[in-house]
Design a protein around this motif. Structure first.
Motif, PDB file in Angstrom:
ATOM      1  N   ALA A 211       0.887  -1.032   0.047  1.00 25.65           N
ATOM      2  CA  ALA A 211       0.094   0.099  -0.093  1.00 25.65           C
ATOM      3  C   ALA A 211       0.830   1.426  -0.008  1.00 25.65           C
ATOM      4  CB  ALA A 211      -0.839  -0.019   1.243  1.00 25.65           C
ATOM      5  N   VAL A 212       2.120   1.038   0.430  1.00 27.47           N
ATOM      6  CA  VAL A 212       2.950   2.271   0.686  1.00 27.47           C
ATOM      7  C   VAL A 212       3.821   2.144  -0.906  1.00 27.47           C
ATOM      8  CG1 VAL A 212       5.150   3.342   1.519  1.00 27.47           C
ATOM      9  CG2 VAL A 212       3.519   2.146   2.944  1.00 27.47           C
ATOM     10  N   ASN A 213       4.314   1.077  -1.183  1.00 25.21           N
ATOM     11  CA  ASN A 213       4.894   1.084  -2.496  1.00 25.21           C
ATOM     12  C   ASN A 213       4.359  -0.066  -3.194  1.00 25.21           C
ATOM     13  OD1 ASN A 213       6.978   0.997  -4.702  1.00 25.21           O
ATOM     14  ND2 ASN A 213       8.617   0.332  -3.482  1.00 25.21           N
ATOM     15  N   PRO A 214       3.800   0.104  -4.108  1.00 29.82           N
ATOM     16  CA  PRO A 214       3.150  -1.304  -4.952  1.00 29.82           C
ATOM     17  C   PRO A 214       4.393  -1.920  -5.656  1.00 29.82           C
ATOM     18  CG  PRO A 214       1.970   0.680  -5.393  1.00 29.82           C
ATOM     19  CD  PRO A 214       3.159   1.059  -4.510  1.00 29.82           C
ATOM     20  N   GLY A 215       5.449  -1.424  -6.016  1.00 33.00           N
ATOM     21  CA  GLY A 215       6.713  -1.876  -6.530  1.00 33.00           C
ATOM     22  C   GLY A 215       7.653  -2.688  -5.603  1.00 33.00           C
ATOM     23  N   ALA A 216       7.011  -2.907  -4.089  1.00 34.22           N
ATOM     24  CA  ALA A 216       7.607  -3.861  -3.445  1.00 34.22           C
ATOM     25  C   ALA A 216       9.126  -3.748  -3.202  1.00 34.22           C
ATOM     26  CB  ALA A 216       7.241  -5.230  -3.620  1.00 34.22           C
ATOM     27  N   THR A 217       9.753  -2.754  -3.670  1.00 37.57           N
ATOM     28  CA  THR A 217      11.134  -2.450  -3.222  1.00 37.57           C
ATOM     29  C   THR A 217      11.389  -1.589  -2.014  1.00 37.57           C
ATOM     30  OG1 THR A 217      11.069  -0.487  -4.563  1.00 37.57           O
ATOM     31  CG2 THR A 217      11.735  -2.801  -5.807  1.00 37.57           C
ATOM     32  N   ILE A 218      12.664  -1.583  -1.552  1.00 40.91           N
ATOM     33  CA  ILE A 218      13.014  -0.811  -0.287  1.00 40.91           C
ATOM     34  C   ILE A 218      14.386  -0.237  -1.058  1.00 40.91           C
ATOM     35  CG2 ILE A 218      13.444  -0.890   2.043  1.00 40.91           C
ATOM     36  CD1 ILE A 218      12.127  -3.566   2.060  1.00 40.91           C
ATOM     37  N   PRO A 219      14.955   1.148  -0.410  1.00 37.85           N
ATOM     38  CA  PRO A 219      14.328   1.938   0.444  1.00 37.85           C
ATOM     39  C   PRO A 219      13.026   2.737  -0.240  1.00 37.85           C
ATOM     40  CG  PRO A 219      16.022   3.062  -0.563  1.00 37.85           C
ATOM     41  CD  PRO A 219      16.074   1.765  -1.449  1.00 37.85           C
TER      42      PRO A 219
END
Length: 209
Positions: free
Chosen positions: A45-53
């Protein structure tokens, strides 16, 4: 602001070092990639790309690329400058940042994600699954050694990678050189200029985080 971090991964370490070098204190939330939390509904929900940072700014903008995070923080907090102050410095720093991303980071990821049996079906980061290609693992290992050679040549007679002062290019280069240990590739005496630089950057407080 909110910074989404993962203490075991190289990409968020780059942003973490940049934040520390700026002397900023930002609310941080740890996302465990070992537990697969980057694929949880809450994080997607924060980053649909599922990557960090990820850096969520005070205005609510979501930045999920290191260069975007660095540019935002540099503009918000210009001192100390980590992306150059003159046209020549800015160009050189971003040039070497790109070299280290493509020739360093990409080659390490290529070798690790396509060669590690624990990453079967996860050859690329993100929400989609991709099968491993063993030939890419072999190519990645070759590219890592070429990257070490390139950095060693660049650092002959130089204190820092791209300019006369510590910069984003040093952060990116250091993190990838250090992370190459997962491939059992380490800085040796065969690369004396790289080794001298590596030990100097490793001693910085931001590199201890």
């Amino acid at each position: 602001m909110i910074f989404y971090d993962c203490s075991t991964a190289p990409s968020p370490r780059r942003a973490r070092m940049f934040i520390a070098e700026k002397g900023l204190e930002i609310e941080t939330r740890e996302i465990s990639m070992v537990k697969g939390e980057q694929l949880s509904p809450e994080f997607l929900a924060v980053n649909p790309g599922a990557t960090i940072p990820v850096l969520v700014t005070d205005s609510g903008q979501m930045l999920n690329e290191n260069i975007g995070i660095a540019a935002y923080l540099e503009a918000m907090c210009p001192e100390p400058p980590l992306m150059g102050t003159t046209p020549d410095e800015k160009g050189a720093i971003l040039n070497w940042n790109a070299i280290s991303e493509f020739q360093g980071g990409h080659s390490i990821a290529e070798a690790l994600r396509n060669g590690n049996p624990h990453m079967k079906g996860r050859a690329l980061p993100g929400p989609n699954d991709f099968e491993q290609i063993p030939e890419l693992a072999k190519r990645g290992m070759q590219r890592v050694h070429l990257y070490f050679d390139k950095l060693n040549t660049q650092l002959e007679g130089r204190e820092f990678v791209a300019s006369d002062t510590f910069s984003l290019a040093d952060i990116t280069s250091f993190v990838f050189v250090d992370f190459a240990r997962v491939l059992k590739v380490r800085v040796e005496d065969t690369h004396p200029h790289l080794k001298r630089w590596y030990e100097t950057i490793k001693a910085r407080p931001s590199a201890q985080l």
